[in-house]
Design a protein around this motif. Structure first.
Motif, mmCIF file in Angstrom:
data_model
loop_
_atom_site.group_PDB
_atom_site.id
_atom_site.type_symbol
_atom_site.label_atom_id
_atom_site.label_comp_id
_atom_site.label_asym_id
_atom_site.label_seq_id
_atom_site.Cartn_x
_atom_site.Cartn_y
_atom_site.Cartn_z
ATOM 1 N N PHE A 1 -0.713 -4.052 -39.724
ATOM 2 C CA PHE A 1 -0.333 -5.134 -40.662
ATOM 3 C C PHE A 1 -0.824 -4.594 -42.073
ATOM 4 O O PHE A 1 0.077 -4.840 -43.208
ATOM 5 N N LEU A 2 -1.879 -3.729 -42.431
ATOM 6 C CA LEU A 2 -1.947 -3.205 -43.411
ATOM 7 C C LEU A 2 -0.858 -2.037 -44.002
ATOM 8 O O LEU A 2 -0.708 -1.985 -45.391
ATOM 9 N N GLU A 3 -0.209 -1.459 -43.191
ATOM 10 C CA GLU A 3 0.697 -0.657 -43.484
ATOM 11 C C GLU A 3 2.057 -1.398 -43.941
ATOM 12 O O GLU A 3 2.604 -0.939 -44.977
ATOM 13 N N ILE A 4 2.162 -2.686 -43.472
ATOM 14 C CA ILE A 4 3.364 -3.404 -44.026
ATOM 15 C C ILE A 4 2.941 -3.772 -45.448
ATOM 16 O O ILE A 4 3.832 -3.784 -46.282
ATOM 17 N N ILE A 5 1.561 -4.025 -45.883
ATOM 18 C CA ILE A 5 1.399 -4.540 -47.224
ATOM 19 C C ILE A 5 1.501 -3.396 -47.852
ATOM 20 O O ILE A 5 2.140 -3.461 -49.180
ATOM 21 N N TRP A 6 1.063 -2.132 -47.545
ATOM 22 C CA TRP A 6 1.141 -1.012 -48.595
ATOM 23 C C TRP A 6 2.733 -0.818 -48.738
ATOM 24 O O TRP A 6 3.131 -0.143 -49.976
ATOM 25 N N ALA A 7 3.440 -0.710 -47.692
ATOM 26 C CA ALA A 7 5.022 -0.548 -47.909
ATOM 27 C C ALA A 7 5.493 -1.407 -49.005
ATOM 28 O O ALA A 7 6.349 -0.912 -49.818
ATOM 29 N N PHE A 8 5.153 -2.809 -48.871
ATOM 30 C CA PHE A 8 5.728 -3.783 -49.755
ATOM 31 C C PHE A 8 5.142 -3.380 -51.056
ATOM 32 O O PHE A 8 6.161 -3.319 -52.103
ATOM 33 N N PHE A 9 3.728 -3.145 -51.276
ATOM 34 C CA PHE A 9 3.454 -3.056 -52.763
ATOM 35 C C PHE A 9 3.849 -1.573 -53.114
ATOM 36 O O PHE A 9 4.066 -1.535 -54.494
ATOM 37 N N MET A 10 4.336 -0.745 -52.431
ATOM 38 C CA MET A 10 4.638 0.662 -53.049
ATOM 39 C C MET A 10 6.164 0.164 -53.321
ATOM 40 O O MET A 10 6.462 0.751 -54.672
ATOM 41 N N LYS A 11 6.850 -0.616 -52.931
ATOM 42 C CA LYS A 11 8.070 -1.182 -53.320
ATOM 43 C C LYS A 11 8.187 -1.932 -54.686
ATOM 44 O O LYS A 11 8.704 -1.593 -55.458
ATOM 45 N N LYS A 12 7.051 -2.623 -54.903
ATOM 46 C CA LYS A 12 6.883 -3.135 -55.999
ATOM 47 C C LYS A 12 6.314 -2.542 -56.987
ATOM 48 O O LYS A 12 6.356 -2.645 -58.260
ATOM 49 N N SER A 13 5.787 -1.231 -56.775
ATOM 50 C CA SER A 13 4.928 -0.639 -57.778
ATOM 51 C C SER A 13 6.050 0.518 -58.851
ATOM 52 O O SER A 13 5.515 0.874 -59.742
ATOM 53 N N ALA A 14 7.263 -0.049 -58.565
ATOM 54 C CA ALA A 14 8.380 0.746 -59.146
ATOM 55 C C ALA A 14 8.212 2.274 -59.500
ATOM 56 O O ALA A 14 8.055 2.847 -60.531
ATOM 57 N N GLY B 1 5.146 1.513 -35.482
ATOM 58 C CA GLY B 1 6.300 0.389 -35.128
ATOM 59 C C GLY B 1 5.711 -0.903 -35.864
ATOM 60 O O GLY B 1 6.817 -1.777 -36.218
ATOM 61 N N ILE B 2 4.604 -1.249 -35.897
ATOM 62 C CA ILE B 2 4.251 -2.572 -36.724
ATOM 63 C C ILE B 2 4.672 -2.387 -37.960
ATOM 64 O O ILE B 2 5.272 -3.439 -38.499
ATOM 65 N N GLY B 3 4.384 -1.075 -38.428
ATOM 66 C CA GLY B 3 4.894 -1.191 -39.944
ATOM 67 C C GLY B 3 6.385 -1.149 -40.134
ATOM 68 O O GLY B 3 6.713 -1.995 -41.113
ATOM 69 N N ALA B 4 6.934 -0.436 -39.300
ATOM 70 C CA ALA B 4 8.406 -0.445 -39.397
ATOM 71 C C ALA B 4 9.148 -1.873 -39.413
ATOM 72 O O ALA B 4 9.882 -2.489 -40.040
#
Length: 107
Positions: free
Chosen positions: A11-24, A64-67
């Motif tokens: 679940f933390l992997e999902i969060i960091w992927a989302f915020f990486m996208k938002k980090s521009a 897999g959870i992250g993807a």
């Protein structure tokens, strides 16, 4: 307990992927900081889970959870396309995660 750590790491992997996208491209400080902090926490929890879970199982479930989670967040939050092919691909990843969990005797 290892499975709980592993799911939290995913679940933390999902969060960091989302915020990486938002980090521009790491040009925005708050999303960049959230990315780095959650990334470190995700790796730390994965490491703890790997003390007792097999490498292949732990890594496959974590990625897999992250993807699948990142795909879902992309569709639901960011409005990305949910084409039939992408949905089938996500379903296949989930099937692989379930099979890895069922095949694991540790934890």
């Amino acid at each position: 307990m290892a499975w709980i750590y592993l799911v939290l790491a995913g679940f933390l992997e999902i969060i960091w992927a989302f915020f990486m996208k938002k980090s521009a491209g790491f040009t925005l400080i708050v999303p960049s900081a959230i990315t780095v902090i959650t990334m470190i926490a995700s790796f730390a929890l994965l490491s703890v889970a790997m003390r007792t879970l097999p490498l292949g199982t732990a890594y496959t479930v974590w990625t897999g959870i992250g993807a699948v989670g990142a795909f879902a967040v992309g569709v639901v939050v960011l409005g990305e396309a949910a084409t039939p092919m992408r949905l089938i691909a996500a379903l296949l990843i989930v099937a692989g995660i379930v099979l890895m969990k069922l095949s694991s005797s540790a934890g």
